[in-house]
Design an enzyme around this catalytic site. Structure first.
Site, short mmCIF file in Angstrom:
data_model
loop_
_atom_site.label_atom_id
_atom_site.label_comp_id
_atom_site.label_asym_id
_atom_site.label_seq_id
_atom_site.Cartn_x
_atom_site.Cartn_y
_atom_site.Cartn_z
N GLY A 51 -30.90 -75.52 87.54
CA GLY A 51 -30.89 -76.97 87.36
C GLY A 51 -29.75 -77.45 86.50
N THR A 52 -30.06 -78.31 85.59
CA THR A 52 -29.07 -79.01 84.78
C THR A 52 -28.26 -78.08 83.89
OG1 THR A 52 -30.35 -81.04 84.74
CG2 THR A 52 -28.85 -80.72 82.92
#
Length: 128
Positions: A51-52
């Site tokens: 993800g991020t």
């Protein structure tokens, strides 16, 4: 004083901050180990996208923040230009990961409370 500011006050000025605080820093100690293991047929772990990506770098005169801009829902990219670095005050920024609406709402709330405090007291927020 926080324990971090007490430790900063005791540092020799010539030592890099991450070394003096014992926080480490980027090194290549595992590179040789990985080469030896690879030569013995041990497969390196597969990269997993989680993800991020958010990073902060502290240097002598300040801080640099960076973040990717993609917002996802599972495997689907739902926004290619999502802001993940949020303004709170002139000297305070927040990086957020996870539910972007929650991060946006929380940083807006904190930012407005800090601005009201600044207007009431005539003083900006302190940082160390």
């Amino acid at each position: 004083f926080s324990s971090l500011s007490r430790r900063k006050a005791m540092l020799p000025s010539s030592a890099p901050l991450h070394e003096a605080l014992g926080l480490g820093g980027f090194n290549f100690d595992n590179t040789r180990r990985n080469q030896v293991l690879g030569a013995q047929g041990v497969a390196a772990p597969r990269v997993k996208k989680t993800g991020t990506t958010i990073v902060g770098v502290v240097y002598k005169d300040g801080v640099v923040l960076g973040a990717d801009t993609r917002a996802t829902e599972g495997e689907t990219v739902c926004d290619k230009n999502c802001e993940k670095i949020h303004y709170i005050a002139d000297n305070i920024w927040c990086c957020g990961a996870g539910t972007s609406a929650d991060t946006e709402a929380t940083t807006q709330l904190v930012s407005s409370q800090i601005e009201l405090h600044r207007l009431a007291t005539g003083k900006g927020p302190r940082t160390i």
